[in-house]
Design a protein around this motif. Structure first.
Motif, PDB file in Angstrom:
ATOM      1  N   GLY A   1      53.961  44.079  32.910  1.00 11.62           N
ATOM      2  CA  GLY A   1      53.188  42.850  32.857  1.00 11.62           C
ATOM      3  C   GLY A   1      53.485  41.910  34.008  1.00 11.62           C
ATOM      4  N   ARG A   2      52.852  40.755  33.956  1.00 13.69           N
ATOM      5  CA  ARG A   2      53.001  39.754  35.003  1.00 13.69           C
ATOM      6  C   ARG A   2      53.919  38.626  34.534  1.00 13.69           C
ATOM      7  NH1 ARG A   2      47.439  41.050  35.135  1.00 13.69           N
ATOM      8  NH2 ARG A   2      46.731  41.887  37.142  1.00 13.69           N
ATOM      9  N   GLY A   3      54.750  38.156  35.451  1.00  9.95           N
ATOM     10  CA  GLY A   3      55.571  36.997  35.165  1.00  9.95           C
ATOM     11  C   GLY A   3      56.405  37.150  33.904  1.00  9.95           C
ATOM     12  N   ASP A   4      56.281  36.155  33.011  1.00  6.87           N
ATOM     13  CA  ASP A   4      57.040  36.183  31.759  1.00  6.87           C
ATOM     14  C   ASP A   4      56.179  36.577  30.566  1.00  6.87           C
ATOM     15  OD1 ASP A   4      55.479  33.920  31.646  1.00  6.87           O
ATOM     16  OD2 ASP A   4      57.068  32.587  30.935  1.00  6.87           O
ATOM     17  N   THR A   5      55.049  37.243  30.848  1.00  8.24           N
ATOM     18  CA  THR A   5      54.110  37.595  29.773  1.00  8.24           C
ATOM     19  C   THR A   5      54.756  38.467  28.719  1.00  8.24           C
ATOM     20  OG1 THR A   5      52.285  37.515  31.363  1.00  8.24           O
ATOM     21  CG2 THR A   5      51.854  38.582  29.262  1.00  8.24           C
ATOM     22  N   MET A   6      55.513  39.477  29.136  1.00  7.55           N
ATOM     23  CA  MET A   6      56.089  40.397  28.159  1.00  7.55           C
ATOM     24  C   MET A   6      57.189  39.738  27.335  1.00  7.55           C
ATOM     25  SD  MET A   6      54.377  43.140  28.146  1.00  7.55           S
ATOM     26  CE  MET A   6      53.063  41.942  28.305  1.00  7.55           C
ATOM     27  N   ARG A   7      57.887  38.768  27.930  1.00  6.29           N
ATOM     28  CA  ARG A   7      58.860  38.028  27.135  1.00  6.29           C
ATOM     29  C   ARG A   7      58.161  37.267  26.009  1.00  6.29           C
ATOM     30  NH1 ARG A   7      62.110  35.291  30.692  1.00  6.29           N
ATOM     31  NH2 ARG A   7      60.701  33.520  30.900  1.00  6.29           N
ATOM     32  N   LYS A   8      57.028  36.661  26.319  1.00  9.33           N
ATOM     33  CA  LYS A   8      56.286  35.920  25.304  1.00  9.33           C
ATOM     34  C   LYS A   8      55.794  36.846  24.193  1.00  9.33           C
ATOM     35  CE  LYS A   8      54.787  32.252  28.446  1.00  9.33           C
ATOM     36  NZ  LYS A   8      53.627  31.644  29.168  1.00  9.33           N
ATOM     37  N   VAL A   9      55.346  38.049  24.579  1.00 11.78           N
ATOM     38  CA  VAL A   9      54.928  39.020  23.570  1.00 11.78           C
ATOM     39  C   VAL A   9      56.116  39.410  22.695  1.00 11.78           C
ATOM     40  CG1 VAL A   9      54.058  41.356  23.184  1.00 11.78           C
ATOM     41  CG2 VAL A   9      53.009  39.920  24.944  1.00 11.78           C
ATOM     42  N   ALA A  10      57.249  39.722  23.333  1.00 11.94           N
ATOM     43  CA  ALA A  10      58.444  40.114  22.584  1.00 11.94           C
ATOM     44  C   ALA A  10      58.888  38.999  21.642  1.00 11.94           C
ATOM     45  CB  ALA A  10      59.563  40.479  23.553  1.00 11.94           C
ATOM     46  N   GLU A  11      58.858  37.775  22.111  1.00 16.80           N
ATOM     47  CA  GLU A  11      59.259  36.644  21.269  1.00 16.80           C
ATOM     48  C   GLU A  11      58.293  36.446  20.109  1.00 16.80           C
ATOM     49  OE1 GLU A  11      61.602  33.993  24.672  1.00 16.80           O
ATOM     50  OE2 GLU A  11      59.516  33.526  24.155  1.00 16.80           O
ATOM     51  N   SER A  12      57.008  36.723  20.343  1.00 15.55           N
ATOM     52  CA  SER A  12      56.045  36.612  19.241  1.00 15.55           C
ATOM     53  C   SER A  12      56.316  37.640  18.154  1.00 15.55           C
ATOM     54  CB  SER A  12      54.616  36.767  19.772  1.00 15.55           C
ATOM     55  OG  SER A  12      54.296  38.129  20.049  1.00 15.55           O
ATOM     56  N   TYR A  13      56.935  38.772  18.515  1.00 12.73           N
ATOM     57  CA  TYR A  13      57.297  39.799  17.539  1.00 12.73           C
ATOM     58  C   TYR A  13      58.564  39.433  16.762  1.00 12.73           C
ATOM     59  CZ  TYR A  13      54.077  43.063  19.919  1.00 12.73           C
ATOM     60  OH  TYR A  13      52.987  43.689  20.461  1.00 12.73           O
ATOM     61  N   GLY A  14      59.405  38.560  17.354  1.00 13.49           N
ATOM     62  CA  GLY A  14      60.646  38.181  16.688  1.00 13.49           C
ATOM     63  C   GLY A  14      61.905  38.492  17.459  1.00 13.49           C
ATOM     64  N   PHE A  15      61.782  39.034  18.696  1.00 14.11           N
ATOM     65  CA  PHE A  15      62.954  39.275  19.538  1.00 14.11           C
ATOM     66  C   PHE A  15      63.377  37.926  20.152  1.00 14.11           C
ATOM     67  CE2 PHE A  15      60.597  43.341  19.707  1.00 14.11           C
ATOM     68  CZ  PHE A  15      61.577  44.196  19.220  1.00 14.11           C
ATOM     69  N   ARG A  16      64.555  37.454  19.813  1.00 14.97           N
ATOM     70  CA  ARG A  16      64.972  36.110  20.231  1.00 14.97           C
ATOM     71  C   ARG A  16      65.700  36.096  21.563  1.00 14.97           C
ATOM     72  NH1 ARG A  16      66.008  36.415  14.688  1.00 14.97           N
ATOM     73  NH2 ARG A  16      64.614  35.101  13.437  1.00 14.97           N
TER      74      ARG A  16
ATOM     75  N   THR B   1      49.553  39.478  23.624  1.00 16.15           N
ATOM     76  CA  THR B   1      49.780  39.520  22.189  1.00 16.15           C
ATOM     77  C   THR B   1      48.529  40.106  21.540  1.00 16.15           C
ATOM     78  OG1 THR B   1      48.863  37.317  21.755  1.00 16.15           O
ATOM     79  CG2 THR B   1      51.221  37.446  22.305  1.00 16.15           C
ATOM     80  N   GLU B   2      48.672  40.581  20.318  1.00 14.97           N
ATOM     81  CA  GLU B   2      47.516  41.138  19.604  1.00 14.97           C
ATOM     82  C   GLU B   2      46.458  40.058  19.361  1.00 14.97           C
ATOM     83  OE1 GLU B   2      50.434  43.991  19.797  1.00 14.97           O
ATOM     84  OE2 GLU B   2      50.682  41.943  19.034  1.00 14.97           O
ATOM     85  N   GLN B   3      46.896  38.839  19.167  1.00 18.61           N
ATOM     86  CA  GLN B   3      45.943  37.749  18.975  1.00 18.61           C
ATOM     87  C   GLN B   3      45.122  37.502  20.235  1.00 18.61           C
ATOM     88  OE1 GLN B   3      47.669  34.081  17.604  1.00 18.61           O
ATOM     89  NE2 GLN B   3      45.709  33.020  17.483  1.00 18.61           N
ATOM     90  N   GLU B   4      45.799  37.501  21.391  1.00 20.46           N
ATOM     91  CA  GLU B   4      45.084  37.306  22.649  1.00 20.46           C
ATOM     92  C   GLU B   4      44.114  38.448  22.910  1.00 20.46           C
ATOM     93  OE1 GLU B   4      48.330  34.872  25.368  1.00 20.46           O
ATOM     94  OE2 GLU B   4      48.597  37.023  25.057  1.00 20.46           O
ATOM     95  N   ARG B   5      44.546  39.685  22.668  1.00 24.05           N
ATOM     96  CA  ARG B   5      43.657  40.823  22.904  1.00 24.05           C
ATOM     97  C   ARG B   5      42.448  40.765  21.965  1.00 24.05           C
ATOM     98  NH1 ARG B   5      43.840  45.966  25.334  1.00 24.05           N
ATOM     99  NH2 ARG B   5      45.159  44.889  26.820  1.00 24.05           N
TER     100      ARG B   5
ATOM    101  N   HIS C   1      52.514  48.619  22.724  1.00 24.76           N
ATOM    102  CA  HIS C   1      53.794  48.014  22.363  1.00 24.76           C
ATOM    103  C   HIS C   1      53.817  47.408  20.961  1.00 24.76           C
ATOM    104  CE1 HIS C   1      51.713  44.326  23.573  1.00 24.76           C
ATOM    105  NE2 HIS C   1      51.594  44.799  24.807  1.00 24.76           N
ATOM    106  N   THR C   2      52.711  47.446  20.224  1.00 26.65           N
ATOM    107  CA  THR C   2      52.698  46.861  18.877  1.00 26.65           C
ATOM    108  C   THR C   2      53.755  47.494  17.983  1.00 26.65           C
ATOM    109  OG1 THR C   2      50.311  46.452  19.109  1.00 26.65           O
ATOM    110  CG2 THR C   2      51.238  46.312  16.892  1.00 26.65           C
ATOM    111  N   ILE C   3      53.971  48.793  18.145  1.00 28.85           N
ATOM    112  CA  ILE C   3      54.926  49.518  17.306  1.00 28.85           C
ATOM    113  C   ILE C   3      56.355  49.006  17.482  1.00 28.85           C
ATOM    114  CG2 ILE C   3      55.424  51.340  18.977  1.00 28.85           C
ATOM    115  CD1 ILE C   3      55.249  53.336  16.611  1.00 28.85           C
ATOM    116  N   LEU C   4      56.627  48.269  18.567  1.00 31.29           N
ATOM    117  CA  LEU C   4      57.972  47.736  18.767  1.00 31.29           C
ATOM    118  C   LEU C   4      58.339  46.689  17.720  1.00 31.29           C
ATOM    119  CD1 LEU C   4      58.112  47.404  22.663  1.00 31.29           C
ATOM    120  CD2 LEU C   4      59.142  49.163  21.231  1.00 31.29           C
ATOM    121  N   LYS C   5      57.375  46.212  16.974  1.00 33.35           N
ATOM    122  CA  LYS C   5      57.681  45.310  15.860  1.00 33.35           C
ATOM    123  C   LYS C   5      58.650  45.970  14.880  1.00 33.35           C
ATOM    124  CE  LYS C   5      53.210  42.896  15.990  1.00 33.35           C
ATOM    125  NZ  LYS C   5      51.954  42.602  15.239  1.00 33.35           N
ATOM    126  N   CYS C   6      58.625  47.289  14.826  1.00 30.86           N
ATOM    127  CA  CYS C   6      59.515  48.025  13.920  1.00 30.86           C
ATOM    128  C   CYS C   6      60.985  47.894  14.326  1.00 30.86           C
ATOM    129  CB  CYS C   6      59.127  49.504  13.883  1.00 30.86           C
ATOM    130  SG  CYS C   6      57.454  49.833  13.275  1.00 30.86           S
TER     131      CYS C   6
END
Length: 369
Positions: A130-145, A85-89, A110-115
């Motif tokens: 990414g590793r494991g479920d990391t990208m799912r967590k990033v996507a969910e932080s953007y609002g993808f449910r 996530t941008e916060q983690e980075r 991938h920040t632009i995917l917020k659009c």
């Protein structure tokens, strides 16, 4: 090379976490709008692997106000990297660079995917990389449910890719029946770890019209009513702490297209983001403009400088966006090769500190005229 002739403050021999070099960029503390802003690549410019490059802290100290302008100069970090996530980075970079970097300053591939959240918030999407479920967590932080990963698919049916055994990661999987769950889009957030399984899954989803295991639809239907595919990073190569550049997401895209074309006879339509694409630079411009408006109030965007190490991404993108560009010699580009950069920068500099000093002096000379 232009050497400093202006009254730069003396360099401090040491910087500590107790005295951060850069306070939060969004703090409204100055009234004089600076004449320039910066976008920095990260790997090969500020960081060399996990460690800061030698002149990175000095460069950021200059932007914090230790410059002849006596103002904070706003900047963003524009990288084709990702995986967090941008916060983690922002937290990781703040710790390693001894600065305070806000998540709003970080634009990853991938920040632009917020659009796309408004369109796909309630639709099933596949997040690759990414590793494991990391990208799912990033996507969910953007609002993808309804974000799913390769691990989710393999846990549902391991026969999708019988050449690996991922049982150890199945604990991370979301239980979902993909035989009745249509995948509406495939977003390649970050570099895939296992190209084989991800290419297989992409081809399955596209050829079956979004429902895994369904009969394949004809190629014309795949092309005219496509599953949305977005790649976030076009880099064929990137600089790590290995002596030679490594294959990146751009190489994965080429592999997918080669396999899909062999299967169907045609390439698959896709959207490409990341440097040097125009949408990524337009997005970065809006982010920096918003940061400036938060600090100084509504006003014009100043001259933009892109500091990068890769002519193919950093310099090509900046030139296409009408920004000034500075190519540093601490990353992908090798100045000793005798081969000129494929895209010519406004200026070359040995490191990021010299790049920043050159840009500031250049803008000051314009103001003095």
């Amino acid at each position: 090379m232009l050497r400093s002739k202006l009254p730069w403050p003396a360099k401090s021999p040491r910087f500590t976490r107790q005295a951060p070099l850069l306070r939060n960029i969004q703090t409204k503390s100055e009234s004089r709008r600076p004449p320039l802003g910066f976008a920095f690549d990260i790997d090969g410019v500020l960081m060399g692997g996990l460690d800061p490059l030698p002149k990175a802290r000095n460069a950021l100290r200059i932007l914090d106000g230790d410059n002849p302008l006596k103002v904070k100069i706003p900047y963003i970090l524009l990288t084709n990297g990702g995986g967090y996530t941008e916060q983690e980075r922002a937290q990781k970079l703040s710790s390693r660079l001894d600065v305070q970097i806000s998540p709003s300053q970080v634009i990853q591939a991938h920040t632009i995917l917020k659009c796309y959240v408004q369109e796909y918030a309630e639709k099933a999407i596949l997040c690759l990389g990414g590793r494991g479920d990391t990208m799912r967590k990033v996507a969910e932080s953007y609002g993808f449910r309804k974000a799913y990963t390769t691990i989710d698919l393999l846990a549902w049916n391991p026969a999708i890719w019988p050449f690996i055994h991922a049982e150890a990661e199945f604990a991370l999987a979301k239980p979902i029946d993909f035989s009745i769950t249509p995948i509406s889009a495939i977003f390649v957030f970050h570099d895939p770890r296992n190209w084989g399984v991800d290419v297989q899954i992409m081809c399955d989803i596209i050829q079956s019209g979004g429902i895994l295991g369904n009969p394949y639809v004809d190629t014309n239907t795949q092309q005219t009513n496509p599953i949305q595919v977005i790649f976030c990073n076009p880099d064929l190569l990137w600089k790590s702490d290995f002596p030679q550049p490594r294959l990146g997401q751009g190489a994965f895209r080429e592999s997918f297209q080669a396999v899909y074309k062999k299967l169907t006879g045609s390439e698959y339509p896709y959207v490409q983001f990341g440097k040097p694409t125009k949408p990524t630079y337009e997005y970065a411009r809006r982010v920096l403009h918003n940061l400036l408006n938060d600090i100084y109030g509504v006003g014009e965007l100043p001259n933009m400088y892109m500091i990068g190490d890769n002519p193919e991404s950093d310099i090509a993108g900046a030139n296409g966006a009408g920004w000034d560009s500075v190519l540093v010699h601490t990353g992908v580009y090798n100045p000793t090769s005798g081969i000129p950069p494929t895209h010519l920068p406004t200026h070359e500099a040995p490191d990021v500190e010299e790049a920043v000093r050159w840009a500031v002096e250049r803008e000051m000379s314009r103001v003095d005229k």
